[in-house]
Structures are given as structure tokens and as C-alpha cells.
Design a protein around this motif. Structure first.
Motif, mmCIF file in Angstrom:
data_model
loop_
_atom_site.group_PDB
_atom_site.id
_atom_site.type_symbol
_atom_site.label_atom_id
_atom_site.label_comp_id
_atom_site.label_asym_id
_atom_site.label_seq_id
_atom_site.Cartn_x
_atom_site.Cartn_y
_atom_site.Cartn_z
ATOM 1 N N PHE A 38 0.822 -1.082 -0.028
ATOM 2 C CA PHE A 38 -0.037 0.055 0.114
ATOM 3 C C PHE A 38 0.914 1.382 -0.019
ATOM 4 O O PHE A 38 2.004 1.205 0.096
ATOM 5 C CB PHE A 38 -0.960 -0.076 1.288
ATOM 6 C CG PHE A 38 -1.760 -1.255 1.239
ATOM 7 C CD1 PHE A 38 -2.913 -1.328 0.399
ATOM 8 C CD2 PHE A 38 -1.357 -2.472 2.224
ATOM 9 C CE1 PHE A 38 -3.721 -2.479 0.413
ATOM 10 C CE2 PHE A 38 -2.150 -3.368 2.136
ATOM 11 C CZ PHE A 38 -3.187 -3.499 1.230
ATOM 12 N N GLY A 72 -4.826 -3.382 -5.613
ATOM 13 C CA GLY A 72 -5.463 -4.086 -4.368
ATOM 14 C C GLY A 72 -4.212 -4.751 -3.453
ATOM 15 O O GLY A 72 -4.516 -5.489 -2.574
ATOM 16 N N ALA A 96 -6.015 -7.811 3.653
ATOM 17 C CA ALA A 96 -6.109 -7.756 2.156
ATOM 18 C C ALA A 96 -5.552 -9.154 1.621
ATOM 19 O O ALA A 96 -6.036 -9.623 0.627
ATOM 20 C CB ALA A 96 -5.598 -6.438 1.526
ATOM 21 N N ASN A 100 -8.122 -10.619 -1.299
ATOM 22 C CA ASN A 100 -7.610 -10.439 -2.784
ATOM 23 C C ASN A 100 -7.886 -11.645 -3.640
ATOM 24 O O ASN A 100 -8.293 -11.520 -4.698
ATOM 25 C CB ASN A 100 -6.184 -9.854 -2.853
ATOM 26 C CG ASN A 100 -5.967 -8.415 -2.765
ATOM 27 O OD1 ASN A 100 -7.048 -7.623 -2.737
ATOM 28 N ND2 ASN A 100 -4.826 -8.079 -2.181
ATOM 29 N N HIS A 156 -16.585 3.724 1.876
ATOM 30 C CA HIS A 156 -15.706 2.865 2.218
ATOM 31 C C HIS A 156 -14.262 3.208 0.987
ATOM 32 O O HIS A 156 -14.545 3.815 0.098
ATOM 33 C CB HIS A 156 -15.903 1.398 1.823
ATOM 34 C CG HIS A 156 -16.402 0.802 0.435
ATOM 35 N ND1 HIS A 156 -15.315 0.881 -0.450
ATOM 36 C CD2 HIS A 156 -17.433 0.458 -0.032
ATOM 37 C CE1 HIS A 156 -16.083 0.271 -1.401
ATOM 38 N NE2 HIS A 156 -17.224 0.395 -1.201
ATOM 39 N N ALA A 157 -13.241 2.590 1.514
ATOM 40 C CA ALA A 157 -11.973 3.126 0.989
ATOM 41 C C ALA A 157 -11.693 2.261 -0.555
ATOM 42 O O ALA A 157 -10.479 2.528 -1.112
ATOM 43 C CB ALA A 157 -10.939 2.804 1.842
ATOM 44 N N SER A 161 -11.127 -3.264 -0.010
ATOM 45 C CA SER A 161 -10.667 -2.796 1.242
ATOM 46 C C SER A 161 -11.041 -3.396 2.547
ATOM 47 O O SER A 161 -12.340 -3.956 2.510
ATOM 48 C CB SER A 161 -10.483 -1.319 1.259
ATOM 49 O OG SER A 161 -12.014 -0.922 1.296
ATOM 50 N N THR A 163 -12.166 -1.402 4.880
ATOM 51 C CA THR A 163 -13.349 -1.031 5.247
ATOM 52 C C THR A 163 -14.711 -1.405 4.394
ATOM 53 O O THR A 163 -15.916 -1.164 4.868
ATOM 54 C CB THR A 163 -13.092 0.703 4.948
ATOM 55 O OG1 THR A 163 -12.870 0.926 3.550
ATOM 56 C CG2 THR A 163 -12.198 1.192 5.771
ATOM 57 N N HIS A 164 -14.263 -1.811 3.115
ATOM 58 C CA HIS A 164 -15.425 -2.292 2.164
ATOM 59 C C HIS A 164 -15.975 -3.933 2.916
ATOM 60 O O HIS A 164 -17.009 -3.826 3.193
ATOM 61 C CB HIS A 164 -14.873 -2.392 0.933
ATOM 62 C CG HIS A 164 -15.978 -2.957 0.020
ATOM 63 N ND1 HIS A 164 -15.628 -3.599 -1.295
ATOM 64 C CD2 HIS A 164 -17.248 -3.091 -0.088
ATOM 65 C CE1 HIS A 164 -16.874 -3.941 -1.894
ATOM 66 N NE2 HIS A 164 -17.888 -3.721 -1.175
ATOM 67 N N GLY A 185 -9.601 5.601 -1.153
ATOM 68 C CA GLY A 185 -9.041 5.666 0.185
ATOM 69 C C GLY A 185 -9.672 6.086 1.080
ATOM 70 O O GLY A 185 -11.032 6.588 1.095
ATOM 71 N N ASN A 203 -14.602 3.125 9.585
ATOM 72 C CA ASN A 203 -13.219 3.289 9.330
ATOM 73 C C ASN A 203 -12.279 3.248 10.583
ATOM 74 O O ASN A 203 -12.755 3.152 11.583
ATOM 75 C CB ASN A 203 -13.146 4.778 8.718
ATOM 76 C CG ASN A 203 -11.809 5.256 7.969
ATOM 77 O OD1 ASN A 203 -11.101 3.996 7.612
ATOM 78 N ND2 ASN A 203 -11.639 6.260 7.226
ATOM 79 N N ASN A 249 -8.646 -5.336 11.007
ATOM 80 C CA ASN A 249 -7.529 -5.332 10.203
ATOM 81 C C ASN A 249 -6.513 -5.735 10.946
ATOM 82 O O ASN A 249 -6.118 -5.330 12.350
ATOM 83 C CB ASN A 249 -7.167 -3.944 9.421
ATOM 84 C CG ASN A 249 -6.409 -4.105 8.353
ATOM 85 O OD1 ASN A 249 -6.405 -5.349 7.804
ATOM 86 N ND2 ASN A 249 -5.925 -3.331 7.664
#
Length: 322
Positions: A38, A72, A96, A100, A156-157, A161, A163-164, A185, A203, A249
Motif C-alpha cells: 500500500f 489491491g 487484504a 484479494n 468505504h476506501a 479494502s 473498510t469495504h 482511500g 473506518n 484489520n
């Protein structure tokens, strides 16, 4: 012949073990590269740099954080999967890494292509709403969303992500129909909610807390299983109306598959020492993160469970790459 062959195999095994042990004893022989999937400035980048500085001090060689954002997080992950397995190239993995493979076409096996070294910690998020939203609790928000299906928007980001995926899981478990609005973001997503365009946001605590304290956002629930010291009066989402909900996360260190076991063990030992330092714990606390320690075997099992969990979420919600 069978006896000679057996003797030769044993001798080869002993030689390999001695060579590997010697390599681990001399390791590292040059600076390490910690690939980061990232951009600089986010929570993952902050965690990576804190750990890299302290790990470099302990190993006697600099640990250079190499930000390789894109796709991603796949670009950095592919670089790590194809790097020489000598312990000098590492990858910072996060949630992630478990999401992914279900959204994108990847060229690596998320489990077999890596040796999982150690977890670092995790960071919860907080469910917030714009002050104009007529809901002062998670239960009131759910009731409002059910009375207005498809009318509330949650920013969401970006697709895939944290947040998603955390937002999708919340909607699924709460049984509500809310519109997912992607941004590039977490910052732009937060500004959209503060501006009153979208109504909801899930978030990071460290990014959201200042706006909660200023009254620009109203906090309804924390995404992890425990309340946060940053917002001690805010209940968890699970205790506030969605039993069993948990989304945080997490961060950890992985190496390319085939990295010698003694090197993995040395890295784990030194990372553990870094995580046990009072200075790092204090830094994590100030950023709304919690130190979580797992060794290679436990980390691998944890990741397998995360991969399965988020695979179900992605499939059920039919999340697709943009």
C-alpha cells in the motif's frame, strides 16, 4: 546398493542441515527489504515503519520499507512470492491478503507461496454516522435502515479494502440493505460522510476518533470483540446489536516459501522481542492498534481461517473487481 543410497541420502541431509544452519547464523548479510502493498501514510505503512526500524536495530542491518501499491496489493505480493527465499525479502501481509484471491486473478497461492513468520497486531474500526442521521445506537441504525431499504449510503476506501469488506459483513449480519459507495482511500470516504453526502462509515479508530470527539461524526460501535481505549464509552458492534460480529484489520510478516527454517525462527524471535518492547506497545496504543503475537504455525492456521471467512463474505455479497 540400497544401503549405499541410504547412506548418501543421510550424508546429503546432514550437509544440507549444516549449510542451512550456517546460513541462518550469518543471516542477515545485507539490508532487508520489507515489501508493502500500500501507499505511504496509511495505517499499514505506519505499522510497517515502526516495526522495520526496531527490527533493523536488532538484526544489525537496515530493514527498508518498499511501498509497492497497486492492484489491491497484488503487485507487492507477487514480487515477494517470486523473490529469492533467503530471508532478505519480506512481505507485510494484512487482511487484504485473505480477500484479494477471491476478488482478483492472482498468480500465486496465498498460502503455499509464503512462509508465515509472525503476526504483529490488529486494529479495529469504528462504525460512525453523520450527526444528521436519526440513530444513536447500532440497534436504532438497523431499525432505520430496515425502514428505508437502499436509501442509506455507507462510504468505504475501495473495492476489497478492509473498510469495504467490514461494511459488507456488517450489512449481511444485520440483515439490512445499504448502498456501498467506493472511494480511492479512507480519507476521501470520511470527507464524504463528514460532508453529509453518505451517511455511514466504518473506518479505522485512529482516523475516526478526532472527528468523533469534535462532533463531526457520531460513533455507534467498535468492530472488534473488545472496546477501545480511544473510545471507551462506545460499545462493540457485537454487544450493541449484531451478536457475533467481528472485523479487525491485522498485520503480519511473511517470507517467500522455501526460506530456511532457521532463518524463519530467527526472524520470529527478533520480531517477538520488538513486539515486547514498551516503546512499541505505547506507539501501537496511540494509533489504536493492539499487539498480537503468533508464531509461524499459529499464524498459518489463523490465515487459513481468515481466507475461508472472507471468501464466504466475497461470494455471498458478489464483490467484483472494478
Amino acid at each position: 546398493m540400497p544401503r549405499i543410497r541410504s547412506t548418501l541420502l543421510k550424508a546429503f541431509g546432514l550437509l544440507l542441515a549444516l549449510t542451512t544452519a550456517s546460513a541462518a547464523q550469518d543471516y542477515p548479510t545485507r539490508p532487508l527489504r520489507l515489501l508493502l502493498p500500500f501507499s505511504p501514510g496509511g495505517s499499514v505503512d505506519i505499522v510497517a515503519r515502526i516495526v522495520a526500524n526496531k527490527l533493523g536495530d536488532r538484526l544489525g542491518k537496515q530493514v527498508v520499507v518498499d511501498n509497492r501499491p497497486g492492484a489491491g496489493g497484488i503487485i507487492a505480493t507477487e514480487l515477494a512470492a517470486n523473490a529469492p527465499p533467503d530471508g532478505h525479502t519480506l512481505l507485510l501481509v494484512s487482511l487484504a491478503h485473505a480477500v484479494n484471491p477471491w476478488i482478483y486473478k492472482v498468480s500465486y497461492d496465498p498460502i503455499k507461496a509464503f512462509a508465515f513468520v509472525a503476526t504483529l497486531g490488529n486494529g479495529a474500526s469504528v462504525l460512525t454516522v453523520h450527526p444528521s442521521v436519526q440513530a444513536n445506537s447500532v440497534k436504532e441504525l438497523i431499525a432505520l435502515a430496515k425502514s428505508k431499504p437502499g436509501q442509506l449510503h455507507i462510504a468505504h476506501a475501495g473495492i476489497g479494502s478492509f473498510t469495504h469488506t467490514a461494511s459488507v459483513l456488517f450489512a449481511m449480519m444485520a440483515g439490512i440493505d445499504i448502498v456501498q459507495v467506493p472511494f480511492k482511500g479512507g480519507g476521501p470516504a470520511m470527507l464524504d460522510v463528514i460532508g453529509g453526502h453518505s451517511q455511514l462509515l466504518l473506518n479505522s479508530l485512529v482516523a475516526s476518533t478526532p472527528h468523533v470527539r469534535s462532533g463531526k461524526l457520531r460513533a455507534l460501535g467498535v468492530s472488534d470483540t473488545k472496546r477501545s481505549a480511544l473510545l471507551p464509552d462506545v460499545p462493540t458492534i457485537a454487544e450493541a446489536g449484531v451478536p457475533g460480529y467481528q472485523a479487525a484489520n491485522w498485520w503480519g510478516i511473511a517470507a517467500p516459501a522455501g526460506t530456511p527454517r532457521p532463518i524463519i525462527e530467527k526472524l520470529h524471535k527478533e520480531i517477538t522481542a520488538v513486539l515486547n518492547s514498551d516503546e512499541l506497545k505505547k506507539q501501537f496504543d496511540s494509533d489504536g492498534a493492539v499487539v498480537v503475537q503468533m508464531g509461524p504455525a499459529e499464524f498459518t492456521k489463523f490465515f487459513e481461517a481468515e481466507l475461508e471467512k472472507w471468501g464466504r463474505v466475497v461470494k455471498q455479497a458478489n464483490i467484483k473487481a472494478e
